[in-house]
Design a protein around this motif. Structure first.
Motif, short mmCIF file in Angstrom:
data_model
loop_
_atom_site.label_atom_id
_atom_site.label_comp_id
_atom_site.label_asym_id
_atom_site.label_seq_id
_atom_site.Cartn_x
_atom_site.Cartn_y
_atom_site.Cartn_z
N MET A 22 -6.81 -1.84 -3.36
CA MET A 22 -5.56 -1.20 -3.77
C MET A 22 -5.73 -0.35 -5.02
SD MET A 22 -2.52 -3.91 -3.00
CE MET A 22 -2.11 -4.34 -1.30
N ALA A 31 -6.03 7.90 3.80
CA ALA A 31 -4.83 7.09 3.94
C ALA A 31 -4.55 6.80 5.41
CB ALA A 31 -3.63 7.81 3.32
N ALA A 74 0.84 -1.21 0.00
CA ALA A 74 0.00 0.00 0.00
C ALA A 74 0.87 1.26 0.00
CB ALA A 74 -0.93 -0.01 1.22
N LEU A 121 -6.45 3.38 -4.31
CA LEU A 121 -5.51 4.21 -3.54
C LEU A 121 -5.17 5.52 -4.22
CD1 LEU A 121 -2.98 1.57 -2.14
CD2 LEU A 121 -4.72 2.84 -0.88
N ASN A 150 0.14 11.13 1.50
CA ASN A 150 -0.64 9.94 1.86
C ASN A 150 0.21 8.88 2.55
OD1 ASN A 150 -2.68 11.29 0.61
ND2 ASN A 150 -3.17 9.71 -0.86
N MET A 210 1.22 4.13 -3.00
CA MET A 210 1.07 5.57 -2.75
C MET A 210 2.32 6.31 -3.23
SD MET A 210 -0.57 5.55 1.09
CE MET A 210 -2.03 4.56 1.45
#
Length: 225
Positions: free
Chosen positions: A109, A120, A26, A112, A39, A30
């Motif tokens: 995902m 976030a 993740a 995102l 984030n 980002m």
């Protein structure tokens, strides 16, 4: 047990919390989308704040019930709970191994890119505890372990804060790369991202087994000592 002794006892659990493939992926996503600084920072803070707050509450509740007194009913109960959590992790290892050929990327995902910093942060909270079959048992075990230690209040706080830092070590690495060298994020992290997604089930199986054995062993050793 001294403060450093407690931290040494928590080291395996802290590393187990830190090694969270989906959380690391993740942060990488980002970072590679150009939102690593904002984030990514919010996500890492979410992970840290949740771990510190959750463990603090559990440790305080345990101490209020007398868990820091060796041989007390609460102390023994925490040991039993730790053994049960270890068995849960062992069962999860079996389940994860059976899913080893299903390594599709989670649907969340793909969303995102549209996240803001607050979203976030919330994701960091959720993925590091409430929605994590690995981290939640480990944080419960850590809270119990800390509550059993006879520490003065400043040591109690320091142990929790340092344990929280242990738990975010792995997600901090891609975040730091996005802050220090944003132009090279894609080249440095894309391979790691793909490897973690592809091997997620195997990694989690090994972690569940090791951590389950750790909790069972610690709980049994404390009960018979």
């Amino acid at each position: 047990m001294t403060m450093w002794g407690v931290l040494a006892d928590l080291l395996t659990i802290g590393i187990g919390v830190a090694i969270s493939p989906l959380a690391i992926v993740a942060v990488i996503l980002m970072a590679t989308s150009g939102k690593g600084r904002s984030n990514g920072t919010a996500f890492v803070l979410g992970c840290y704040v949740w771990a510190v707050a959750f463990v603090s509450v559990l440790a305080l509740l345990g101490r209020a019930a007398g868990s820091d007194e060796a041989g007390s009913g609460t102390h023994v109960t925490i040991d039993v709970v730790e053994i049960v959590l270890g068995l849960v992790l062992a069962a999860l290892a079996v389940m994860q191994w059976r899913r080893r050929n299903h390594n599709e990327t989670p649907k969340w995902m793909s969303a995102l890119d549209g996240f803001n910093a607050w979203q976030a942060f919330v994701l960091g909270v959720l993925i590091s505890g409430p929605l994590s079959p690995k981290d939640l048992p480990l944080l419960i075990a850590a809270g119990g372990r800390i509550s059993q230690a006879s520490l003065v209040w400043n040591e109690f706080l320091i142990v929790i804060l340092i344990f929280g830092l242990m738990g975010i070590l792995a997600v901090t690495v891609p975040w730091l790369i996005s802050v220090i060298s944003p132009s090279k994020v894609e080249a440095r992290l894309s391979g790691m991202r793909d490897w973690l997604v592809s091997n997620h089930s195997v990694i989690m199986t090994i972690l569940f087994l090791i951590l389950g054995a750790k909790l069972i062993g610690s709980g049994v050793a404390d009960l018979v000592s």
